[in-house]
Design an enzyme around this catalytic site. Structure first.
Site, mmCIF file in Angstrom:
data_model
loop_
_atom_site.group_PDB
_atom_site.id
_atom_site.type_symbol
_atom_site.label_atom_id
_atom_site.label_comp_id
_atom_site.label_asym_id
_atom_site.label_seq_id
_atom_site.Cartn_x
_atom_site.Cartn_y
_atom_site.Cartn_z
ATOM 1 N N GLU A 54 0.818 -1.220 0.000
ATOM 2 C CA GLU A 54 0.000 0.000 0.000
ATOM 3 C C GLU A 54 0.849 1.267 0.000
ATOM 4 O OE1 GLU A 54 -3.710 0.017 0.354
ATOM 5 O OE2 GLU A 54 -3.555 -2.060 -0.280
ATOM 6 N N CYS A 91 -3.086 11.263 3.565
ATOM 7 C CA CYS A 91 -3.400 10.335 2.465
ATOM 8 C C CYS A 91 -3.190 11.007 1.117
ATOM 9 C CB CYS A 91 -4.857 9.894 2.514
ATOM 10 S SG CYS A 91 -5.336 9.049 4.004
ATOM 11 N N HIS A 103 -4.593 1.717 7.278
ATOM 12 C CA HIS A 103 -3.191 1.999 6.942
ATOM 13 C C HIS A 103 -2.514 2.525 8.198
ATOM 14 C CE1 HIS A 103 -4.521 2.827 2.539
ATOM 15 N NE2 HIS A 103 -3.872 1.681 2.558
HETATM 16 N N1 LIG Z 1 -4.663 6.246 4.479
HETATM 17 C C1 LIG Z 1 -4.248 6.524 3.287
HETATM 18 N N2 LIG Z 1 -3.015 6.752 3.059
HETATM 19 N N3 LIG Z 1 -5.087 6.541 2.238
HETATM 20 C C2 LIG Z 1 -6.502 6.544 2.314
HETATM 21 C C3 LIG Z 1 -7.078 5.786 1.184
HETATM 22 C C4 LIG Z 1 -8.581 5.788 1.188
HETATM 23 C C5 LIG Z 1 -9.143 4.829 0.167
HETATM 24 N N4 LIG Z 1 -10.601 5.005 0.101
HETATM 25 C C6 LIG Z 1 -11.275 4.445 -0.909
HETATM 26 O O1 LIG Z 1 -10.776 3.838 -1.799
HETATM 27 C C7 LIG Z 1 -12.793 4.646 -0.845
HETATM 28 C C8 LIG Z 1 -13.431 4.625 -2.208
HETATM 29 C C9 LIG Z 1 -14.920 4.473 -2.152
HETATM 30 O O2 LIG Z 1 -15.453 3.757 -1.292
HETATM 31 O O3 LIG Z 1 -15.608 5.069 -3.008
HETATM 32 C C10 LIG Z 1 -8.788 3.385 0.542
HETATM 33 O O4 LIG Z 1 -9.506 2.786 1.357
HETATM 34 O O5 LIG Z 1 -7.789 2.882 0.031
#
Ligand SMILES: N=C(N)NCCC[C@H](NC(=O)CCC(=O)O)C(=O)O
Length: 442
Positions: free
Chosen positions: A174, A366, A249
């Site tokens: 990730e 993020c 994460h």
């Molecule tokens: N923490 C960090 N670095 N990144 C956050 C990523 C958020 C992302 N949300 C999404 O992909 C949600 C998309 C949706 O449900 O429409 C994920 O879960 O991978």
């Protein structure tokens, strides 16, 4: 050698919407099918970038990906013209259309893991594109991410962009969201801490409710690719209990900068050992460990207290960049104000409204990828992606021209949205001098 941290933020794409695609990310699940506002989302992100650039922090941008991803839908058996592919996916598999349309590439902390040149045996800056193997909508980001990073960090004498690890669960990766680098000056060799959620080869403790996305095997492969010194590289497991409470994460429960780690008491498995190892390896190591009694894991997840950016000011003090949700929570805000008033390394708080991204579980940290660069390396970065008054104005005009101010799942089937997206990205590649990076341009 002297170096500085440059933050590259993901620009929100035109199809930003709430699809509930990320099991284990509670905001994503909670906000499924809410109406989104892509125009506002893009502008909220741009305002953060511009404000930090105005404060003197070097700030770049990473563009969005082409969505809906028609090629991914064709691979799944939807056929005919592009419009027919969209119509058929909307009718028979709306969740797949949503996945193929997600603007998730905005969360560039998951784009890649980065090693500065001071840490790599060959003296180059290394990037390994994250395969994001745990979620279909994110796994499809990898090839475009690689193309974009190569268009931004194109100088092969200074930068190496590695393709993503093999797309299997064993190597679930990730990116920088599960990685911290510690050290004094950014240009001096540092200590890298890779945080994983599970080790496939060992019968260790794993979460029971939600998935552990990152494997130790992936982290080890990235450390090898980046030619890191094993004596300066640590691997630690994330606490499986906090993954089960929505910490999908590590950057939802910990953030680091230089010698400082700001984290929750329950961030890591065997936390005392992890901190002792860091104390031994990182000169001047300082922890700000927030006790559960002050901020619960649940409050950390809803406020994104730790999904903050800890940035070094020129005077050596640190600024913490937070989402509005952290200010709205009295207990969290009180804790933060006490930090600023004490002799903590956190000397200043800056709050941004990032609500559109936050509702999908994406906070300030993020949205950014940190890249420590020497002056020569910074000069080798594609200059057109660096934020300044002119680019800010141009990108706002661009967003005004192409972005919609409301989007629902039903809108994803509109062939006009695909067309708007292609026109917008085509123009963006010219604005940012990227060349032809998208498949529709080939
Ligand atoms: N923490 C960090 N670095 N990144 C956050 C990523 C958020 C992302 N949300 C999404 O992909 C949600 C998309 C949706 O449900 O429409 C994920 O879960 O991978």
């Amino acid at each position: 050698m002297k170096a500085r941290e440059v933050n590259f933020d993901g620009l929100v794409g035109l199809t930003h919407h709430y699809a509930g695609l990320s099991f284990g990310n509670e905001a994503s699940t909670r906000n499924q099918h809410q109406l989104s506002n892509p125009k506002l989302a893009a502008k909220q992100g741009l305002l953060k970038m511009k404000a930090l650039a105005d404060l003197g922090f070097a700030q770049g941008i990473i563009p969005p990906h082409e969505r809906p991803n028609i090629a991914a839908l064709r691979q799944l058996g939807f056929s005919g013209s592009d419009a027919q592919v969209l119509a058929s996916a909307a009718k028979h598999a709306p969740q797949l259309l949503s996945a193929a349309s997600s603007a998730s590439a905005m969360w560039v902390a998951n784009a890649a893991t980065v090693a500065p040149s001071a840490d790599s045996a060959d003296g180059k800056v290394h990037f390994t594109v994250a395969n994001l193997n745990n979620k279909f909508h994110r796994a499809m980001e990898a090839p475009t991410t690689a193309a974009l990073l190569r268009a931004i960090f194109g100088d092969k004498a200074r930068f190496t962009v590695h393709d993503a690890l093999p797309q299997v669960a064993l190597f679930g990766d990730e990116g920088a969201a599960n990685h911290n680098r510690f050290g004094a000056d950014y240009g001096e060799p540092g200590v890298q801490l890779f945080v994983y959620g599970r080790e496939e080869a060992a019968a260790g403790r794993i979460p029971s409710r939600y998935p552990a996305r990152q494997t130790r095997e992936a982290s080890e492969a990235v450390a090898r690719l980046h030619q890191l010194d094993p004596t300066r590289t640590l691997f630690a497991q994330q606490n499986p209990h906090v993954i089960d409470q929505g910490v999908f994460h590590n950057d939802v429960i910990a953030v680091s900068n230089q010698q400082v780690l700001f984290c929750h008491q329950h961030a890591f498995l065997n936390q005392p050992e992890v901190l002792a190892a860091l104390r031994e390896k990182v000169r001047g190591f300082t922890t700000i460990e927030v006790p559960e009694a002050r901020v619960s894991v649940s409050d950390a997840v809803t406020t994104y207290l730790f999904n903050s950016q800890l940035l070094s000011r020129d005077d050596g003090k640190m600024l913490l960049v937070l989402p509005e949700e952290a200010r709205r929570h009295p207990g969290v805000w009180q804790y933060l104000c006490e930090q600023v008033e004490s002799d903590s390394p956190i000397s200043e708080l800056k709050v941004f409204d990032l609500r559109e991204s936050m509702c999908n579980g994406g906070g300030p940290a993020c949205l950014r990828l940190r890249v420590a660069l020497t002056a020569q390396e910074q000069a080798a970065v594609n200059p057109a992606v660096m934020m300044n008054d002119t680019l800010f104005a141009a990108l706002n005009r661009w967003v005004d021209r192409y972005y919609r101010d409301r989007l629902s799942q039903a809108d994803l089937a509109d062939p006009q949205l695909l067309q708007e997206g292609r026109e917008a990205l085509d123009e963006l590649t010219r604005l940012l001098n990227l060349g032809n990076v998208y498949s529709f341009q080939h």
